[in-house]
Design a protein around this motif. Structure first.
Motif, PDB file in Angstrom:
ATOM      1  N   PRO A   1       0.827  -1.206   0.000  1.00 44.25           N
ATOM      2  CA  PRO A   1       0.000   0.000   0.000  1.00 44.25           C
ATOM      3  C   PRO A   1       0.862   1.257   0.000  1.00 44.25           C
ATOM      4  O   PRO A   1       1.964   1.279   0.544  1.00 44.25           O
ATOM      5  CB  PRO A   1      -0.807  -0.117   1.291  1.00 44.25           C
ATOM      6  N   ALA A   2       0.341   2.299  -0.639  1.00 40.23           N
ATOM      7  CA  ALA A   2       1.035   3.588  -0.639  1.00 40.23           C
ATOM      8  C   ALA A   2       0.791   4.298   0.682  1.00 40.23           C
ATOM      9  O   ALA A   2      -0.302   4.205   1.247  1.00 40.23           O
ATOM     10  CB  ALA A   2       0.538   4.451  -1.792  1.00 40.23           C
ATOM     11  N   PRO A   3       1.783   4.982   1.220  1.00 39.17           N
ATOM     12  CA  PRO A   3       1.570   5.741   2.461  1.00 39.17           C
ATOM     13  C   PRO A   3       0.581   6.873   2.222  1.00 39.17           C
ATOM     14  O   PRO A   3       0.442   7.378   1.102  1.00 39.17           O
ATOM     15  CB  PRO A   3       2.969   6.274   2.788  1.00 39.17           C
ATOM     16  N   ASP A   4      -0.091   7.259   3.249  1.00 38.54           N
ATOM     17  CA  ASP A   4      -1.048   8.350   3.159  1.00 38.54           C
ATOM     18  C   ASP A   4      -0.292   9.674   3.110  1.00 38.54           C
ATOM     19  O   ASP A   4       0.325  10.087   4.091  1.00 38.54           O
ATOM     20  CB  ASP A   4      -1.988   8.312   4.367  1.00 38.54           C
ATOM     21  N   ASP A   5      -0.319  10.320   1.951  1.00 42.43           N
ATOM     22  CA  ASP A   5       0.389  11.593   1.806  1.00 42.43           C
ATOM     23  C   ASP A   5      -0.554  12.787   1.881  1.00 42.43           C
ATOM     24  O   ASP A   5      -0.166  13.919   1.573  1.00 42.43           O
ATOM     25  CB  ASP A   5       1.168  11.619   0.486  1.00 42.43           C
ATOM     26  N   GLY A   6      -1.800  12.534   2.246  1.00 45.40           N
ATOM     27  CA  GLY A   6      -2.760  13.618   2.396  1.00 45.40           C
ATOM     28  C   GLY A   6      -3.502  13.981   1.131  1.00 45.40           C
ATOM     29  O   GLY A   6      -4.482  14.725   1.179  1.00 45.40           O
ATOM     30  N   ARG A   7      -3.027  13.478  -0.014  1.00 50.94           N
ATOM     31  CA  ARG A   7      -3.698  13.797  -1.270  1.00 50.94           C
ATOM     32  C   ARG A   7      -4.886  12.872  -1.501  1.00 50.94           C
ATOM     33  O   ARG A   7      -4.862  11.700  -1.140  1.00 50.94           O
ATOM     34  CB  ARG A   7      -2.714  13.676  -2.443  1.00 50.94           C
ATOM     35  N   ARG A   8      -5.900  13.400  -2.153  1.00 51.90           N
ATOM     36  CA  ARG A   8      -7.094  12.613  -2.441  1.00 51.90           C
ATOM     37  C   ARG A   8      -6.781  11.548  -3.482  1.00 51.90           C
ATOM     38  O   ARG A   8      -6.177  11.831  -4.514  1.00 51.90           O
ATOM     39  CB  ARG A   8      -8.208  13.522  -2.941  1.00 51.90           C
ATOM     40  N   LYS A   9      -7.211  10.341  -3.228  1.00 50.62           N
ATOM     41  CA  LYS A   9      -6.998   9.246  -4.160  1.00 50.62           C
ATOM     42  C   LYS A   9      -8.317   8.957  -4.876  1.00 50.62           C
ATOM     43  O   LYS A   9      -9.321   8.642  -4.240  1.00 50.62           O
ATOM     44  CB  LYS A   9      -6.489   8.001  -3.431  1.00 50.62           C
TER      45      LYS A   9
ATOM     46  N   ARG B   1      -8.459   6.812  -7.724  1.00 51.55           N
ATOM     47  CA  ARG B   1      -8.397   5.523  -8.429  1.00 51.55           C
ATOM     48  C   ARG B   1      -7.791   4.471  -7.498  1.00 51.55           C
ATOM     49  O   ARG B   1      -6.892   4.787  -6.706  1.00 51.55           O
ATOM     50  CB  ARG B   1      -7.506   5.622  -9.678  1.00 51.55           C
ATOM     51  N   PRO B   2      -8.221   3.212  -7.599  1.00 50.30           N
ATOM     52  CA  PRO B   2      -7.544   2.153  -6.832  1.00 50.30           C
ATOM     53  C   PRO B   2      -6.040   2.107  -7.110  1.00 50.30           C
ATOM     54  O   PRO B   2      -5.252   1.782  -6.224  1.00 50.30           O
ATOM     55  CB  PRO B   2      -8.252   0.882  -7.310  1.00 50.30           C
ATOM     56  N   PHE B   3      -5.657   2.458  -8.339  1.00 48.51           N
ATOM     57  CA  PHE B   3      -4.241   2.487  -8.744  1.00 48.51           C
ATOM     58  C   PHE B   3      -3.416   3.362  -7.804  1.00 48.51           C
ATOM     59  O   PHE B   3      -2.240   3.083  -7.549  1.00 48.51           O
ATOM     60  CB  PHE B   3      -4.173   3.019 -10.179  1.00 48.51           C
ATOM     61  N   ASP B   4      -4.030   4.431  -7.274  1.00 47.97           N
ATOM     62  CA  ASP B   4      -3.298   5.391  -6.442  1.00 47.97           C
ATOM     63  C   ASP B   4      -3.041   4.890  -5.033  1.00 47.97           C
ATOM     64  O   ASP B   4      -2.273   5.502  -4.282  1.00 47.97           O
ATOM     65  CB  ASP B   4      -4.073   6.710  -6.375  1.00 47.97           C
ATOM     66  N   PHE B   5      -3.676   3.789  -4.649  1.00 44.47           N
ATOM     67  CA  PHE B   5      -3.537   3.283  -3.278  1.00 44.47           C
ATOM     68  C   PHE B   5      -2.324   2.363  -3.115  1.00 44.47           C
ATOM     69  O   PHE B   5      -2.083   1.864  -2.025  1.00 44.47           O
ATOM     70  CB  PHE B   5      -4.804   2.522  -2.872  1.00 44.47           C
ATOM     71  N   GLN B   6      -1.569   2.119  -4.209  1.00 43.79           N
ATOM     72  CA  GLN B   6      -0.447   1.189  -4.140  1.00 43.79           C
ATOM     73  C   GLN B   6       0.860   1.855  -4.538  1.00 43.79           C
ATOM     74  O   GLN B   6       0.880   2.815  -5.321  1.00 43.79           O
ATOM     75  CB  GLN B   6      -0.682   0.001  -5.082  1.00 43.79           C
ATOM     76  N   LEU B   7       1.955   1.326  -4.014  1.00 48.36           N
ATOM     77  CA  LEU B   7       3.276   1.617  -4.563  1.00 48.36           C
ATOM     78  C   LEU B   7       3.495   0.660  -5.723  1.00 48.36           C
ATOM     79  O   LEU B   7       3.451  -0.560  -5.544  1.00 48.36           O
ATOM     80  CB  LEU B   7       4.355   1.419  -3.498  1.00 48.36           C
ATOM     81  N   LYS B   8       3.719   1.224  -6.907  1.00 49.59           N
ATOM     82  CA  LYS B   8       3.804   0.389  -8.122  1.00 49.59           C
ATOM     83  C   LYS B   8       5.209  -0.197  -8.270  1.00 49.59           C
ATOM     84  O   LYS B   8       6.011   0.263  -9.075  1.00 49.59           O
ATOM     85  CB  LYS B   8       3.402   1.200  -9.348  1.00 49.59           C
ATOM     86  N   ILE B   9       5.476  -1.224  -7.479  1.00 45.77           N
ATOM     87  CA  ILE B   9       6.813  -1.813  -7.432  1.00 45.77           C
ATOM     88  C   ILE B   9       6.926  -3.043  -8.321  1.00 45.77           C
ATOM     89  O   ILE B   9       7.929  -3.236  -9.019  1.00 45.77           O
ATOM     90  CB  ILE B   9       7.180  -2.182  -5.976  1.00 45.77           C
TER      91      ILE B   9
ATOM     92  N   GLY C   1       4.728   8.140 -13.248  1.00 44.61           N
ATOM     93  CA  GLY C   1       4.545   7.390 -12.015  1.00 44.61           C
ATOM     94  C   GLY C   1       5.418   7.846 -10.870  1.00 44.61           C
ATOM     95  O   GLY C   1       6.162   8.828 -10.956  1.00 44.61           O
ATOM     96  N   ASP C   2       5.351   7.076  -9.790  1.00 45.92           N
ATOM     97  CA  ASP C   2       6.010   7.449  -8.537  1.00 45.92           C
ATOM     98  C   ASP C   2       7.531   7.505  -8.653  1.00 45.92           C
ATOM     99  O   ASP C   2       8.184   8.281  -7.965  1.00 45.92           O
ATOM    100  CB  ASP C   2       5.639   6.454  -7.434  1.00 45.92           C
ATOM    101  N   LEU C   3       8.105   6.660  -9.511  1.00 42.77           N
ATOM    102  CA  LEU C   3       9.563   6.571  -9.618  1.00 42.77           C
ATOM    103  C   LEU C   3      10.076   7.167 -10.928  1.00 42.77           C
ATOM    104  O   LEU C   3      11.151   6.814 -11.404  1.00 42.77           O
ATOM    105  CB  LEU C   3      10.006   5.104  -9.509  1.00 42.77           C
ATOM    106  N   ALA C   4       9.294   8.069 -11.505  1.00 37.07           N
ATOM    107  CA  ALA C   4       9.604   8.570 -12.845  1.00 37.07           C
ATOM    108  C   ALA C   4      11.005   9.156 -12.951  1.00 37.07           C
ATOM    109  O   ALA C   4      11.756   8.839 -13.880  1.00 37.07           O
ATOM    110  CB  ALA C   4       8.562   9.598 -13.271  1.00 37.07           C
ATOM    111  N   GLU C   5      11.381  10.016 -12.010  1.00 36.05           N
ATOM    112  CA  GLU C   5      12.684  10.679 -12.112  1.00 36.05           C
ATOM    113  C   GLU C   5      13.819   9.663 -12.085  1.00 36.05           C
ATOM    114  O   GLU C   5      14.747   9.723 -12.902  1.00 36.05           O
ATOM    115  CB  GLU C   5      12.853  11.686 -10.978  1.00 36.05           C
TER     116      GLU C   5
END
Length: 544
Positions: free
Chosen positions: A230-238, A240-248, A281-285
């Motif tokens: 699961p992705a940590p709660d960063d305070g941003r509104r989610k 999509r279900p896609f946003d609730f995970q770390l895409k590892i 995505g989360d690791l884009a850079e």
């Protein structure tokens, strides 16, 4: 077919620099550029008929979004044949004629390649899904259900819902990171890699000069199908279900780098071929830098920093460009302020009554960035986001997530060519999306005849960039950034250019001694030496 490299002189390095380094590239979304046959959808012949406009801008290349055979459930990003043109866009002969015309005008041609997935009507998938023993059984990502019949992993689709769909033919699930009609290829399979490289070679042999590799970080998955955490709660509104995970585990496998090296080897066989990775995505850079590091990977990466930013501020620009320092082993960035997936910049970055001066400021800043700059069709006209009502939506993501997801259709509306010619001169029929009255008033023919228009300013700035080595390939330094003022310096050899940009609606006087005296190269919104009016900007060639 070996291509001839076009290069520019680099006085700093005393070497030849490839044509793509520092290039301005014009993105064409073929459905919306120009319709030649009256069916309301843009096509290849329409593009060819309007290439003079692109060449006059002073860009180096065009990038054409997908035009391949497709059921168009994701408007061409669901490819059913990598080596043919969809009939709504024309034929291979039409494509060849387009390439020929572009090259006559001095324009390089780059195209998309969508390797992470195909359409579910692609012959490869039709064969793969027949049973578990056919020749292409392992060309896509298939997996047995868990003992309770649920999907093999918890992976979620970008467009909403599980990333797995059950197929009764094989009694297995297949993976799709986007629409269920876009099954994921198994790029771990050497035969699949050969087939994808074969598609690339097909277009190289037709004279293509470069490729944008779409969704490249989705190309390979974790073969053990481990659940994403699961992705940590960063305070941003989610939303999509896609946003609730770390895409590892559903993407970003390390072996993507090995495939990239194969792509680079093939492109090198053809000479000066430009390759740019699209990575989100989360690791884009991290992934963009890995995909472009050194001299055996891709040439550049397509940055998303500006595409979804709500505001353009000096500190935001400073932070974005700092990610790509001029350092050994560091890749080369490609920037875009707008594209077919993101809202128009003028609808995000300024109030409606500020759009005219802000568009001028934006054009000068864009032309001053280090890296490649990718101009989205209509950006040179100052087009804004069109509000598409639900009943006219075409975008599958927006339809599925209405009203929470901003429609991509609003940035995909047809290009206005003629202000008083039916549907803006885009088509003689009914356009697939409405043009929008506000954008129609900014048509090409109206701006061409106005020396003070945004179109003519953009042309002057792009040509200045093309003809000024320091602006094109020089080093980049932010020398000042506060709440209003951004000051930069571009240097190559004995040439030093300072750029000053007031990104606010109040006048700014820059600090004494911030830049050296010199010759004014370009000015917008009444900017003069020492003072910048609201949204004023100035380029100065400094005396060294």
């Amino acid at each position: 077919m070996k291509q001839t490299e076009t290069a520019i002189a680099d006085p700093k390095m005393h070497t030849e620099t490839p044509w793509w380094r520092g290039a301005a590239i014009y993105q064409i979304y073929p459905r919306s550029f120009c319709d030649s046959n009256g069916d309301g959808i843009g096509d290849l012949n329409g593009i060819a008929s309007r290439l003079d406009h692109v060449a006059r801008l002073g860009v180096d290349a065009i990038w054409i979004s997908p035009f391949f055979t497709s059921p168009m459930k994701d408007f061409g990003y669901d490819v059913a044949d990598y080596c043919d043109v969809d009939p709504i866009f024309g034929t291979l002969a039409d494509f060849d004629a387009l390439v020929k015309r572009a090259h006559e005008l001095g324009l390089k041609v780059t195209i998309d390649q969508v390797y992470a997935h195909t359409s579910d009507i692609h012959p490869w998938f039709a064969e793969s899904r027949q049973d578990r023993t056919n020749a292409r059984a392992d060309w896509y990502v298939w997996a047995d259900p868990k003992p309770d019949g649920s999907p093999p992993s918890n992976w979620q689709s970008v467009f909403g819902g599980p990333a797995w769909t059950w197929d009764a033919r094989r009694c297995q699930y297949y993976l799709h990171n986007f629409l269920s009609s876009q099954p994921q290829v198994n790029a771990h399979n050497p035969e699949v890699q050969e087939a994808l490289l074969g598609a690339m070679k097909f277009w190289l042999d037709r004279g293509v000069d470069g490729f944008r590799l779409d969704a490249l970080n989705f190309l390979m998955h974790d073969p053990t199908l481990r659940d994403n955490p699961p992705a940590p709660d960063d305070g941003r509104r989610k939303t999509r279900p896609f946003d609730f995970q770390l895409k590892i585990y559903n993407q970003s496998h390390p072996d993507i780098l090995k495939f990239i090296q194969r792509v680079r080897n093939l492109c090198d066989d053809y000479g000066a071929v430009f390759t740019v990775a699209e990575v989100g995505g989360d690791l884009a850079e991290t992934e963009m830098k890995a995909f472009t590091a050194g001299d055996r990977h891709l040439n550049s990466a397509y940055g998303f920093d500006f595409l979804y930013a709500d505001r353009l501020t000096p500190h935001f620009v400073e932070k974005a460009v700092a990610k790509w320092p001029d350092a050994p082993g560091m890749g080369w960035p490609s920037w875009a302020f707008e594209n077919h997936d993101a809202p128009r910049a003028l609808s995000r970055w300024c109030a409606p009554d500020q759009r005219e001066p802000f568009a001028r400021l934006k054009a000068m800043l864009f032309a001053s960035l280090r890296g490649n700059i990718i101009v989205y069709q209509g950006e040179e006209l100052g087009l804004t986001q069109v509000d598409i009502p639900f009943e006219q939506l075409q975008d599958p993501e927006a339809i599925a997530n209405w009203p929470l997801t901003l429609s991509r259709d609003g940035a995909r509306t047809p290009m206005p060519w003629l202000v008083q010619s039916g549907e803006g001169g885009f088509t003689s029929g009914a356009p697939w999306l409405p043009l929008g009255e506000e954008n129609l008033s900014r048509a090409v023919d109206r701006q061409e005849g106005d020396p003070a228009s945004l179109l003519n300013l953009t042309t002057r700035l792009l040509r200045l960039r093309r003809e000024t080595p320091a602006l094109r390939i020089g080093s980049f330094e932010v020398i000042h950034a506060d709440e209003c003022l951004l000051a930069i310096r571009r240097v190559l050899g004995e040439q030093s250019i300072a750029g000053l940009f007031n990104l606010s609606s109040v006048p700014v006087v820059w600090p004494h001694g911030l830049v050296r005296e010199g010759k004014e190269m370009a000015s917008v919104n009444g900017a003069t030496v020492g003072q910048l009016p609201p949204f004023g900007a100035l380029l100065i060639e400094e005396r060294i």
